[in-house]
Enzyme design. Sequence first.
Site, PDB file in Angstrom:
ATOM      1  N   LYS A 143       0.839  -1.188   0.000  1.00 22.01           N
ATOM      2  CA  LYS A 143       0.000   0.000   0.000  1.00 22.01           C
ATOM      3  C   LYS A 143       0.873   1.237   0.000  1.00 22.01           C
ATOM      4  O   LYS A 143       1.711   1.406   0.877  1.00 22.01           O
ATOM      5  CB  LYS A 143      -0.861   0.005   1.250  1.00 22.01           C
ATOM      6  CG  LYS A 143      -2.309  -0.215   0.913  1.00 22.01           C
ATOM      7  CD  LYS A 143      -3.230   0.104   2.061  1.00 22.01           C
ATOM      8  CE  LYS A 143      -4.639  -0.383   1.743  1.00 22.01           C
ATOM      9  NZ  LYS A 143      -5.092  -0.120   0.384  1.00 22.01           N
ATOM     10  N   LYS A 250     -13.490  -7.095  -8.152  1.00 19.47           N
ATOM     11  CA  LYS A 250     -14.057  -7.517  -6.878  1.00 19.47           C
ATOM     12  C   LYS A 250     -15.435  -8.075  -7.216  1.00 19.47           C
ATOM     13  O   LYS A 250     -16.397  -7.306  -7.350  1.00 19.47           O
ATOM     14  CB  LYS A 250     -14.186  -6.318  -5.931  1.00 19.47           C
ATOM     15  CG  LYS A 250     -12.851  -5.736  -5.451  1.00 19.47           C
ATOM     16  CD  LYS A 250     -13.108  -4.510  -4.585  1.00 19.47           C
ATOM     17  CE  LYS A 250     -11.910  -4.139  -3.727  1.00 19.47           C
ATOM     18  NZ  LYS A 250     -10.737  -3.719  -4.498  1.00 19.47           N
TER      19      LYS A 250
END
Length: 341
Positions: A143, A250
Amino acid sequence: MGRVTFHFEFRRYSLPFRQPVRTAHGVWTHRDGVIVRLEDGAGKRGYGEAAPIPWFRTETADEVEALCRELGTPVKAERLALVPERLGCLRGALASALAMVEGKREGGSVAYLPVAALLPAGRAVLENVGPKAEMGFRTFKWKVGVGDVGDELALLDDVIARLPVGSKLRLDANGAWDRRRAERWLERCADRPVEYVEQPVDAESRGAEDLLRGLAGDFPTPIALDESVAGAREVERWLGAGWPGIFVIKPSLLGGGAGEALGKLKEARARVVFSSALETAVGAQAALRLAFAHGGEGRALGFGVWPLFEDGRFDGPRLAPFIRAEDVERISPEAVWNALS
Ligand code: MG
């Protein structure tokens, strides 16, 4: 077919995460969603999960719950088909439940798929690479876009130096950068083993689409779209426009159109990475089944998220460098349902 009626039930949940999830939209402490259950006249049951993420432009859990109340029970199959498209997550949940009742399921094309290890933002990344590599992970997702660009860029080579030979590194900025920051990163990545840079700029900022296309054209490191392709329609739009990069999918957010959108991605031989929406094991099972059916080039799954919930009964398979098709089949939606009573 239209005369088929089901006994319909739903359970709303609000489940605390083991650790709060930091996102570009603030700190997320609880996962809110709804599990649905359909039962036909013969007592066959199917489950589905609506796990919306409003900052991915989905409906809210409140809207899902309100519509579930409106559906009531018993409910006709034709009524289920009339759930508005705006409630994509609920449509997806009902479609999963229906497919389960009807015993319809696509066979998986692979026996197992690798999983990407998640690495924390900032300096904490450095002590996390080693243990994850020990566990056997070879794809890592770091991240970025959380701290200062210069500080984070200065860590990149240290992170790369710690990766086992042949590893892949994914960077996820969650839309945090502007053009200048994105360009600095992409310049730095150009001659480094970075698999892709995910969502460098905010999907909803002005001119985001042109900017993303421009960055994809100007730099050799592939760019992955995540927040930009929340729904099935957005996937199809970017695909139609010839997006040359990667699609982070997703499945829990794709709604009822998931099968169709994935079919089009496959037909176009688009590069797809399947990813968790931090749903419970019910939604994760449906999502992973789609990933296994899709097969693709066997890219690492973005499902390195468990243990995720304070109450482990809602988690999917325990974290490992691979998920096997049989792990997915071992998930019991009924156990999740019962845990919510
Ligand atoms: Mg992402």
